[in-house]
Motif scaffolding. Structure first.
Motif, PDB file in Angstrom:
ATOM      1  N   ALA A  52     -13.711  50.184-145.669  1.00 15.44           N
ATOM      2  CA  ALA A  52     -15.321  50.162-145.840  1.00 15.44           C
ATOM      3  C   ALA A  52     -15.613  51.215-146.986  1.00 15.44           C
ATOM      4  O   ALA A  52     -15.692  52.320-147.008  1.00 15.44           O
ATOM      5  CB  ALA A  52     -15.791  50.841-144.605  1.00 15.44           C
ATOM      6  N   LYS A  54     -18.268  52.046-148.665  1.00 21.52           N
ATOM      7  CA  LYS A  54     -19.257  52.713-148.698  1.00 21.52           C
ATOM      8  C   LYS A  54     -19.012  54.247-148.407  1.00 21.52           C
ATOM      9  O   LYS A  54     -19.493  55.064-148.610  1.00 21.52           O
ATOM     10  CB  LYS A  54     -20.273  52.419-147.761  1.00 21.52           C
ATOM     11  CG  LYS A  54     -20.023  52.478-146.345  1.00 21.52           C
ATOM     12  CD  LYS A  54     -21.281  51.799-145.590  1.00 21.52           C
ATOM     13  CE  LYS A  54     -21.287  52.235-144.029  1.00 21.52           C
ATOM     14  NZ  LYS A  54     -20.657  51.084-143.262  1.00 21.52           N
ATOM     15  N   ASP A  73     -14.186  46.195-147.297  1.00 23.54           N
ATOM     16  CA  ASP A  73     -15.054  45.782-146.916  1.00 23.54           C
ATOM     17  C   ASP A  73     -16.332  46.033-147.873  1.00 23.54           C
ATOM     18  O   ASP A  73     -16.389  47.313-147.883  1.00 23.54           O
ATOM     19  CB  ASP A  73     -15.571  45.941-145.376  1.00 23.54           C
ATOM     20  CG  ASP A  73     -16.915  45.753-144.782  1.00 23.54           C
ATOM     21  OD1 ASP A  73     -17.017  44.432-144.757  1.00 23.54           O
ATOM     22  OD2 ASP A  73     -17.606  46.609-144.461  1.00 23.54           O
ATOM     23  N   GLY A  96     -19.392  42.262-145.422  1.00 27.33           N
ATOM     24  CA  GLY A  96     -19.526  42.861-143.970  1.00 27.33           C
ATOM     25  C   GLY A  96     -21.022  43.340-143.694  1.00 27.33           C
ATOM     26  O   GLY A  96     -21.360  43.357-142.606  1.00 27.33           O
ATOM     27  N   ARG A 139     -21.679  39.261-135.566  1.00 23.07           N
ATOM     28  CA  ARG A 139     -21.767  40.639-135.158  1.00 23.07           C
ATOM     29  C   ARG A 139     -22.468  40.874-133.575  1.00 23.07           C
ATOM     30  O   ARG A 139     -23.687  40.584-133.682  1.00 23.07           O
ATOM     31  CB  ARG A 139     -22.306  41.757-136.049  1.00 23.07           C
ATOM     32  CG  ARG A 139     -22.178  43.100-135.850  1.00 23.07           C
ATOM     33  CD  ARG A 139     -22.270  43.965-137.055  1.00 23.07           C
ATOM     34  NE  ARG A 139     -22.244  45.352-136.562  1.00 23.07           N
ATOM     35  CZ  ARG A 139     -22.416  46.593-137.607  1.00 23.07           C
ATOM     36  NH1 ARG A 139     -22.021  46.243-138.893  1.00 23.07           N
ATOM     37  NH2 ARG A 139     -22.586  47.644-137.098  1.00 23.07           N
ATOM     38  N   HIS A 184     -19.169  47.070-134.111  1.00 22.01           N
ATOM     39  CA  HIS A 184     -18.998  48.312-134.637  1.00 22.01           C
ATOM     40  C   HIS A 184     -19.465  49.157-133.578  1.00 22.01           C
ATOM     41  O   HIS A 184     -20.337  49.199-133.178  1.00 22.01           O
ATOM     42  CB  HIS A 184     -19.384  48.746-136.043  1.00 22.01           C
ATOM     43  CG  HIS A 184     -19.347  50.130-136.552  1.00 22.01           C
ATOM     44  ND1 HIS A 184     -19.117  51.076-136.164  1.00 22.01           N
ATOM     45  CD2 HIS A 184     -18.618  50.292-137.933  1.00 22.01           C
ATOM     46  CE1 HIS A 184     -18.651  52.230-137.049  1.00 22.01           C
ATOM     47  NE2 HIS A 184     -18.300  51.285-138.205  1.00 22.01           N
ATOM     48  N   SER A 187     -19.993  55.249-135.437  1.00 21.94           N
ATOM     49  CA  SER A 187     -19.239  55.757-136.208  1.00 21.94           C
ATOM     50  C   SER A 187     -18.738  57.197-135.863  1.00 21.94           C
ATOM     51  O   SER A 187     -19.602  57.755-135.153  1.00 21.94           O
ATOM     52  CB  SER A 187     -19.600  56.244-137.832  1.00 21.94           C
ATOM     53  OG  SER A 187     -18.597  56.397-138.675  1.00 21.94           O
ATOM     54  N   GLY A 223     -15.563  49.889-137.886  1.00 18.07           N
ATOM     55  CA  GLY A 223     -14.941  51.396-137.757  1.00 18.07           C
ATOM     56  C   GLY A 223     -14.909  52.198-136.686  1.00 18.07           C
ATOM     57  O   GLY A 223     -14.863  51.626-135.759  1.00 18.07           O
ATOM     58  N   GLY A 224     -15.491  53.381-136.872  1.00 20.53           N
ATOM     59  CA  GLY A 224     -15.466  54.131-135.708  1.00 20.53           C
ATOM     60  C   GLY A 224     -14.385  55.309-135.390  1.00 20.53           C
ATOM     61  O   GLY A 224     -14.393  55.975-134.621  1.00 20.53           O
ATOM     62  N   GLU A 261     -12.195  47.804-140.196  1.00 25.36           N
ATOM     63  CA  GLU A 261     -12.758  48.421-141.181  1.00 25.36           C
ATOM     64  C   GLU A 261     -12.853  49.930-141.352  1.00 25.36           C
ATOM     65  O   GLU A 261     -14.057  50.335-141.268  1.00 25.36           O
ATOM     66  CB  GLU A 261     -14.074  47.576-141.232  1.00 25.36           C
ATOM     67  CG  GLU A 261     -14.050  46.080-141.583  1.00 25.36           C
ATOM     68  CD  GLU A 261     -15.456  45.561-141.410  1.00 25.36           C
ATOM     69  OE1 GLU A 261     -15.564  44.376-141.754  1.00 25.36           O
ATOM     70  OE2 GLU A 261     -16.329  45.970-140.809  1.00 25.36           O
ATOM     71  N   PRO A 262     -11.933  50.708-141.495  1.00 29.02           N
ATOM     72  CA  PRO A 262     -12.109  51.984-141.386  1.00 29.02           C
ATOM     73  C   PRO A 262     -12.602  52.529-142.613  1.00 29.02           C
ATOM     74  O   PRO A 262     -12.455  52.280-143.851  1.00 29.02           O
ATOM     75  CB  PRO A 262     -10.552  52.427-141.109  1.00 29.02           C
ATOM     76  CG  PRO A 262      -9.767  51.486-141.702  1.00 29.02           C
ATOM     77  CD  PRO A 262     -10.459  50.386-141.249  1.00 29.02           C
ATOM     78  N   GLY A 263     -13.675  53.445-142.303  1.00 27.24           N
ATOM     79  CA  GLY A 263     -14.114  54.131-143.503  1.00 27.24           C
ATOM     80  C   GLY A 263     -13.818  55.522-143.356  1.00 27.24           C
ATOM     81  O   GLY A 263     -12.904  56.318-143.998  1.00 27.24           O
ATOM     82  N   ARG A 264     -14.780  56.422-142.444  1.00 32.45           N
ATOM     83  CA  ARG A 264     -14.301  57.648-142.143  1.00 32.45           C
ATOM     84  C   ARG A 264     -13.153  58.130-141.947  1.00 32.45           C
ATOM     85  O   ARG A 264     -12.642  59.198-142.262  1.00 32.45           O
ATOM     86  CB  ARG A 264     -15.426  58.054-141.005  1.00 32.45           C
ATOM     87  CG  ARG A 264     -15.401  59.534-140.664  1.00 32.45           C
ATOM     88  CD  ARG A 264     -16.162  59.974-139.322  1.00 32.45           C
ATOM     89  NE  ARG A 264     -17.739  59.169-139.290  1.00 32.45           N
ATOM     90  CZ  ARG A 264     -18.831  59.656-140.166  1.00 32.45           C
ATOM     91  NH1 ARG A 264     -18.505  61.093-140.609  1.00 32.45           N
ATOM     92  NH2 ARG A 264     -19.845  59.091-140.129  1.00 32.45           N
ATOM     93  N   TYR A 364     -18.665  59.741-146.561  1.00 33.27           N
ATOM     94  CA  TYR A 364     -20.081  60.117-146.798  1.00 33.27           C
ATOM     95  C   TYR A 364     -20.920  61.186-147.117  1.00 33.27           C
ATOM     96  O   TYR A 364     -22.052  61.580-146.829  1.00 33.27           O
ATOM     97  CB  TYR A 364     -20.780  59.408-145.232  1.00 33.27           C
ATOM     98  CG  TYR A 364     -20.243  58.419-144.677  1.00 33.27           C
ATOM     99  CD1 TYR A 364     -20.619  56.892-145.277  1.00 33.27           C
ATOM    100  CD2 TYR A 364     -19.201  58.398-143.728  1.00 33.27           C
ATOM    101  CE1 TYR A 364     -20.140  55.916-144.663  1.00 33.27           C
ATOM    102  CE2 TYR A 364     -18.793  57.010-143.136  1.00 33.27           C
ATOM    103  CZ  TYR A 364     -19.172  55.985-143.645  1.00 33.27           C
ATOM    104  OH  TYR A 364     -18.688  54.645-143.027  1.00 33.27           O
TER     105      TYR A 364
HETATM  106  C1  LIG Z   1     -19.996  51.710-142.024  1.00 30.85           C
HETATM  107  C2  LIG Z   1     -19.038  50.521-141.758  1.00 30.85           C
HETATM  108  C3  LIG Z   1     -18.004  50.627-141.547  1.00 30.85           C
HETATM  109  C4  LIG Z   1     -17.042  51.965-141.502  1.00 30.85           C
HETATM  110  O1  LIG Z   1     -17.343  52.666-140.218  1.00 30.85           O
HETATM  111  P1  LIG Z   1     -16.529  53.960-140.280  1.00 30.85           P
HETATM  112  O2  LIG Z   1     -17.077  54.411-138.810  1.00 30.85           O
HETATM  113  O3  LIG Z   1     -17.146  55.122-141.340  1.00 30.85           O
HETATM  114  O4  LIG Z   1     -15.066  53.902-140.113  1.00 30.85           O
HETATM  115  C5  LIG Z   1     -17.001  49.482-141.099  1.00 30.85           C
HETATM  116  N1  LIG Z   1     -17.718  48.347-140.788  1.00 30.85           N
HETATM  117  C6  LIG Z   1     -18.823  48.227-141.098  1.00 30.85           C
HETATM  118  C7  LIG Z   1     -19.698  46.741-141.064  1.00 30.85           C
HETATM  119  C8  LIG Z   1     -19.831  49.299-141.502  1.00 30.85           C
HETATM  120  O5  LIG Z   1     -21.026  48.915-141.934  1.00 30.85           O
END
Ligand SMILES: *Cc1c(COP(=O)(O)O)cnc(C)c1O
Length: 384
Positions: A52, A54, A73, A96, A139, A184, A187, A223-224, A261-264, A364
């Motif tokens: 992800a 962002k 993503d 996404g 979703r 999702h 997070s 994510g999460g 879709e991992p971000g954090r 973030y």
């Molecule tokens: C923000 C987001 C993520 C990332 O989430 P994290 O909890 O940071 O891993 C993944 N998918 C979508 C669609 C998001 O909006």
């Protein structure tokens, strides 16, 4: 406290690099991003990983993940361009964000994106028109479980399962390919059973669609996945064990393709935000708590401390007896208070000019920083 969050080799790098450099700034340790990516691969060997963007859109992070084979993503056409400019081909991208302008859908489609996520009729109709034939994830609304997460993404995204069903049928009618279900769970989700509920709902939709003679192929679990903040989370292996168990329980031998879709969870632990104490104050002679004002705050990186949601571990090299503090940022805005109710303890010997290291700040922070609120520049990032 918290020194053990990073091995001493990392500390050496961080402290050496920081010496005599004007704060605040974020250091991202790229080796830690690489390690996390490999951990995701090892724990979810058959899943496709879509980082992800962002969470940390730095080109150094994106280039590293590109070279490791990650997918991405994207939340906007601007992130799309950034990925394409780095040589990531469009078939490694997923759009996404469920909220997007029709002409941005067209632009993404023209640049080669064929995978989107949707959650309402108007967006499905826009996709059918501007991105004909594309694959679409639908979703699910997850408001019941996201409240357990530290940074919920509830209410705003997704729709009820019955409505998802109608949207999938509509999408198929309009020539799109209803590809799967996405969700999702919120997070920084520390309650792993949140995935149980979500996968259960996804499974019900697979069944309903089967009855309509349409076969869905994939689940996008968003994510999460957590970073290690003041409260540490379970290791990723515990998440993967449990999630795989849920998948097998619901789907038996026909587990669909899994997208993550991992971000954090990928970049959070890789960051250390280096700041300096501007001043320390009390509001009366007998005040029991000190206000520590630092050169970093809500507006230049610590947005996720709003509501004291994310509690970053703070490390100082000062030792000795500690006392209660309130942590606040440098701007002339009273919103700029990071921790007041949560009782942070820091050494009584701290003075103006001392450094504070905010750990696990890779996600973030830089991307949330204001451009020049109160004239302060956006948070600088260095990649080591
Ligand atoms: C923000 C987001 C993520 C990332 O989430 P994290 O909890 O940071 O891993 C993944 N998918 C979508 C669609 C998001 O909006």
């Amino acid at each position: 406290m918290y020194r053990n969050y990073y091995p001493s080799a990392d500390w050496k790098k961080i402290l050496t690099f920081s010496t005599n450099r004007e704060t605040p700034f974020l250091i991202v340790l790229l080796d830690r991003v690489r390690q996390k990516y490999e951990e995701f691969r090892a724990n979810f060997p058959s899943a496709k990983i879509y980082y992800a963007v962002k969470a940390n859109p730095g080109i150094e992070v994106l280039s590293l993940l590109r070279d490791l084979g990650s997918h991405f993503d994207i939340a906007s056409i601007y992130e799309l361009d950034r990925a394409l400019d780095l040589g990531v081909s469009a078939n490694r991208l997923s759009f996404g964000n469920t909220i997007k302008k029709a002409r941005h859908i067209r632009e993404a489609y023209e640049k080669g994106v064929r995978l989107f996520t949707s959650d309402c009729e108007m967006d499905v109709r826009n996709l059918a028109k501007e991105a004909p034939g594309s694959r679409v994830f639908f979703r699910l609304l997850m408001d019941a479980v996201t409240s357990d997460s530290d940074w919920p993404l509830s209410r705003k995204f997704g729709c009820q399962p019955r409505m998802s069903l109608d949207l999938m049928l509509l999408a198929a009618d309009l020539g799109l390919e209803p590809y799967g279900v996405s969700f999702h769970v919120g997070s920084q989700q520390r309650e792993i059973p949140a995935w149980d509920a979500a996968i259960g709902q996804a499974h019900a939709l697979f069944d309903w669609m089967e009855q309509k003679h349409l076969r869905l192929k994939a689940i996008n679990m968003g994510g999460g996945f957590p970073a290690d903040y003041v409260v540490k989370a379970n290791p990723l292996s515990v998440y993967s064990e449990e999630i795989n168990r849920y998948l097998n329980q619901y789907f038996g031998s026909s587990v669909p393709k899994i997208y993550l879709e991992p971000g954090r969870g990928l970049v959070g632990d890789a960051g250390v935000l280096v700041s300096e104490i501007v001043t320390i104050a009390k509001k009366s002679k007998t005040d029991l708590r000190r206000w520590i004002y630092t050169d970093v705050g809500i507006f230049n990186g610590l947005m996720e401390t709003l509501g004291e949601s994310i509690k970053y571990p703070i490390y100082t090299e000062k030792k000795g007896e500690t006392g209660d503090v309130i942590m606040a940022g440098p701007t002339c805005d009273s919103l700029d208070i990071m921790y007041e109710h949560f009782k942070y303890q820091l050494p009584l010997s701290l003075e103006s000019g001392d450094r504070l290291y905010w750990l696990s700040t890779g996600a973030y922070t830089a991307s949330y920083s204001a451009i020049e609120f109160n004239g302060f520049p956006p948070l600088k990032t260095y990649y080591l």
